[in-house]
Design a protein around this motif. Structure first.
Motif, mmCIF file in Angstrom:
data_model
loop_
_atom_site.group_PDB
_atom_site.id
_atom_site.type_symbol
_atom_site.label_atom_id
_atom_site.label_comp_id
_atom_site.label_asym_id
_atom_site.label_seq_id
_atom_site.Cartn_x
_atom_site.Cartn_y
_atom_site.Cartn_z
ATOM 1 N N ALA A 106 0.826 -1.205 0.000
ATOM 2 C CA ALA A 106 0.000 0.000 0.000
ATOM 3 C C ALA A 106 0.864 1.260 0.000
ATOM 4 O O ALA A 106 0.631 2.197 -0.776
ATOM 5 N N ARG A 107 1.890 1.264 0.855
ATOM 6 C CA ARG A 107 2.779 2.423 0.923
ATOM 7 C C ARG A 107 3.552 2.587 -0.375
ATOM 8 O O ARG A 107 3.683 3.677 -0.911
ATOM 9 N N GLY A 108 4.111 1.482 -0.863
ATOM 10 C CA GLY A 108 4.921 1.527 -2.076
ATOM 11 C C GLY A 108 4.119 1.929 -3.299
ATOM 12 O O GLY A 108 4.615 2.623 -4.188
ATOM 13 N N CYS A 109 2.860 1.499 -3.352
ATOM 14 C CA CYS A 109 1.994 1.865 -4.467
ATOM 15 C C CYS A 109 1.743 3.373 -4.458
ATOM 16 O O CYS A 109 1.827 4.040 -5.497
ATOM 17 N N ASP A 110 1.475 3.925 -3.277
ATOM 18 C CA ASP A 110 1.245 5.364 -3.154
ATOM 19 C C ASP A 110 2.488 6.164 -3.548
ATOM 20 O O ASP A 110 2.375 7.265 -4.086
ATOM 21 N N GLU A 111 3.670 5.596 -3.287
ATOM 22 C CA GLU A 111 4.921 6.301 -3.557
ATOM 23 C C GLU A 111 5.461 6.039 -4.959
ATOM 24 O O GLU A 111 6.535 6.513 -5.313
ATOM 25 N N GLY A 112 4.715 5.263 -5.754
ATOM 26 C CA GLY A 112 5.121 5.020 -7.129
ATOM 27 C C GLY A 112 6.243 4.018 -7.294
ATOM 28 O O GLY A 112 6.950 4.035 -8.311
ATOM 29 N N MET A 113 6.406 3.118 -6.336
ATOM 30 C CA MET A 113 7.484 2.137 -6.393
ATOM 31 C C MET A 113 7.124 0.905 -7.219
ATOM 32 O O MET A 113 8.004 0.124 -7.586
ATOM 33 N N PHE A 114 5.833 0.719 -7.499
ATOM 34 C CA PHE A 114 5.379 -0.476 -8.200
ATOM 35 C C PHE A 114 4.570 -0.119 -9.449
ATOM 36 O O PHE A 114 3.921 0.924 -9.502
ATOM 37 N N GLU A 115 4.617 -1.012 -10.402
ATOM 38 C CA GLU A 115 3.822 -0.854 -11.615
ATOM 39 C C GLU A 115 2.344 -1.066 -11.305
ATOM 40 O O GLU A 115 1.983 -1.920 -10.482
ATOM 41 N N ARG A 116 1.480 -0.307 -11.967
ATOM 42 C CA ARG A 116 0.045 -0.572 -11.891
ATOM 43 C C ARG A 116 -0.251 -1.818 -12.726
ATOM 44 O O ARG A 116 0.227 -1.929 -13.863
ATOM 45 N N LEU A 117 -1.014 -2.740 -12.182
ATOM 46 C CA LEU A 117 -1.318 -3.970 -12.898
ATOM 47 C C LEU A 117 -2.465 -3.764 -13.883
ATOM 48 O O LEU A 117 -3.418 -3.041 -13.594
ATOM 49 N N ASP A 118 -2.365 -4.417 -15.026
ATOM 50 C CA ASP A 118 -3.422 -4.386 -16.039
ATOM 51 C C ASP A 118 -4.306 -5.610 -15.821
ATOM 52 O O ASP A 118 -4.069 -6.678 -16.386
ATOM 53 N N TRP A 119 -5.344 -5.457 -15.002
ATOM 54 C CA TRP A 119 -6.195 -6.607 -14.668
ATOM 55 C C TRP A 119 -7.027 -7.070 -15.854
ATOM 56 O O TRP A 119 -7.461 -8.218 -15.896
ATOM 57 N N GLN A 120 -7.250 -6.200 -16.831
ATOM 58 C CA GLN A 120 -7.941 -6.628 -18.050
ATOM 59 C C GLN A 120 -7.086 -7.667 -18.778
ATOM 60 O O GLN A 120 -7.616 -8.648 -19.316
ATOM 61 N N ARG A 121 -5.790 -7.443 -18.762
ATOM 62 C CA ARG A 121 -4.878 -8.369 -19.433
ATOM 63 C C ARG A 121 -4.621 -9.615 -18.584
ATOM 64 O O ARG A 121 -4.572 -10.729 -19.109
ATOM 65 N N ILE A 122 -4.455 -9.422 -17.288
ATOM 66 C CA ILE A 122 -4.198 -10.566 -16.404
ATOM 67 C C ILE A 122 -5.424 -11.463 -16.352
ATOM 68 O O ILE A 122 -5.320 -12.689 -16.465
ATOM 69 N N GLY A 123 -6.588 -10.881 -16.171
ATOM 70 C CA GLY A 123 -7.837 -11.628 -16.124
ATOM 71 C C GLY A 123 -8.019 -12.385 -14.826
ATOM 72 O O GLY A 123 -7.112 -12.499 -14.004
ATOM 73 N N GLY A 124 -9.218 -12.903 -14.644
ATOM 74 C CA GLY A 124 -9.500 -13.774 -13.510
ATOM 75 C C GLY A 124 -9.716 -13.077 -12.190
ATOM 76 O O GLY A 124 -9.838 -13.745 -11.162
ATOM 77 N N ALA A 125 -9.783 -11.748 -12.176
ATOM 78 C CA ALA A 125 -9.944 -11.036 -10.907
ATOM 79 C C ALA A 125 -11.249 -11.414 -10.217
ATOM 80 O O ALA A 125 -11.337 -11.423 -8.985
#
Length: 357
Positions: A100-119
């Motif tokens: 959560a912290r790393g996502c807010d700070e831009g340390m991780f890529e945003r996931l493309d759930w449309q491409r990953i699928g199965g959510a």
């Protein structure tokens, strides 16, 4: 608690410490990392199960080899990579507060759930904008069914040293214990964090812990409560459910009280600047398939995050998994935001309280 981090319950994190963990990954070599996707986990028995169930089969199916590394959850290394753009790792296993912290700070890529699928097949909160849940862990009340005439059924029973004499095992941290204290004092699951966010709620939790303090045997390593139960050193203990399930599989007559257990998730996250984002998302999709999760759970008793996995498992195994519908319905989900915001202060107070005779 280091910067409010919720402690991780992995069955076997490496014991060699942070510096050795970094040295291990550094030996992978930049050239190798440039060619292969690098996947980093917590090591030990948990990582072996990940490797056998996910990493090796994915590499074989995709025809693209990957390199495995281990670390001890240190965020500083990841932050340096994302800040400098010199990214040696690609996909990392990470705890929920750090995600959560790393996502807010831009340390991780945003996931493309449309491409990953199965959510839609995943349990609640498993599909995060920056991460995909790796597994579900749980902390629960456990006891040796062969040594108690009557079975405990609640945290209130855990506190009842008259009816159930003997020592109690609790982890030497504020996290988990403050929740369990309020549950033992009659607070409903849905009200625990609302109350704990108030000064009165914190006072009530510590007052309840005061009642049990003379009977507590503090554990700090995940193996200790299981060992203490086997030796008869404690009558009951809090324990990571994966640990107690593994001990049961080995023939011990241990049992778990699932109502009011506490559960959380680890996640897979792609470090910002990874050169293998597409391949990492393909691996996430592979990991999330029910048949692959079933293979993983048979190797190590963590909870799967794909709800369709349970149709592929023996009901006897399902009963030991924190994410099974019957167990999750009775459990308290850890409030990651609460511990991220209040963890440091509460841990400091807890340490001072525990040090008092």
């Amino acid at each position: 608690m280091r910067h409010s981090r919720v402690p991780h319950p992995n069955l076997a994190r490496p014991s060699f410490g942070v510096l050795a963990g970094l040295a291990l990954v550094s030996t992978l070599g930049v050239a190798q990392a440039a060619d292969n996707m690098v996947v980093v986990g917590y090591g030990g028995a948990g990582q072996k199960a990940l490797s056998d169930a996910f990493f090796k089969p994915f590499a074989k199916a995709s025809g693209a080899p990957l390199t495995e590394g281990e670390y001890n959850g240190e965020m500083a290394r990841i932050k340096v990579m994302s800040d400098t753009g010199s990214v040696d790792w690609d996909l990392v296993e990470i705890e929920a507060p750090d995600l959560a912290r790393g996502c807010d700070e831009g340390m991780f890529e945003r996931l493309d759930w449309q491409r990953i699928g199965g959510a839609d097949q995943l349990i609640a909160d498993a599909a995060h904008e920056c991460g995909s849940a790796a597994m579900v862990w749980s902390v629960a009340l456990a006891y040796d069914a062969g040594k108690l005439a009557a079975a405990p059924t609640s945290w209130a029973d855990f506190w009842d040293v008259q009816r159930f004499p003997g020592k109690r095992g609790l982890r030497k941290r504020a996290v988990y214990n403050l929740e369990f204290a309020l549950l033992a004092d009659g607070v409903k699951r849905e009200d625990v964090y609302k109350l704990l966010a108030t000064p009165a709620g914190v006072e009530r939790a510590f007052a309840k812990l005061d009642q049990l303090k003379p009977h507590i045997q503090w554990w700090e390593a995940g193996a200790q409560p299981v060992q203490w139960l086997a030796a008869g050193d404690v009558t009951m203990t809090s324990v990571y459910s994966g640990r107690i399930a593994a001990a049961h599989q080995e023939g011990n007559n241990f049992a778990v009280v699932w109502p009011d257990s506490l559960y959380g998730m680890d996640y897979w996250a792609i470090i910002k600047g990874s050169k293998h984002v597409d391949r990492a998302q393909q691996l996430i999709a592979f990991i999330n398939k029910a048949e692959n999760q079933a293979d993983y759970v048979k190797r190590i008793p963590y909870g799967p995050v794909n709800q369709q996995t349970f149709d592929r498992l023996d009901p006897q195994l399902t009963g030991w998994l924190p994410s099974s519908p019957q167990n999750m319905a009775q459990a308290l989900p850890m409030d990651v935001e609460f511990w991220t915001d209040h963890g440091e202060d509460l841990e400091q107070r807890f340490n001072a309280w525990a040090a008092k005779k």
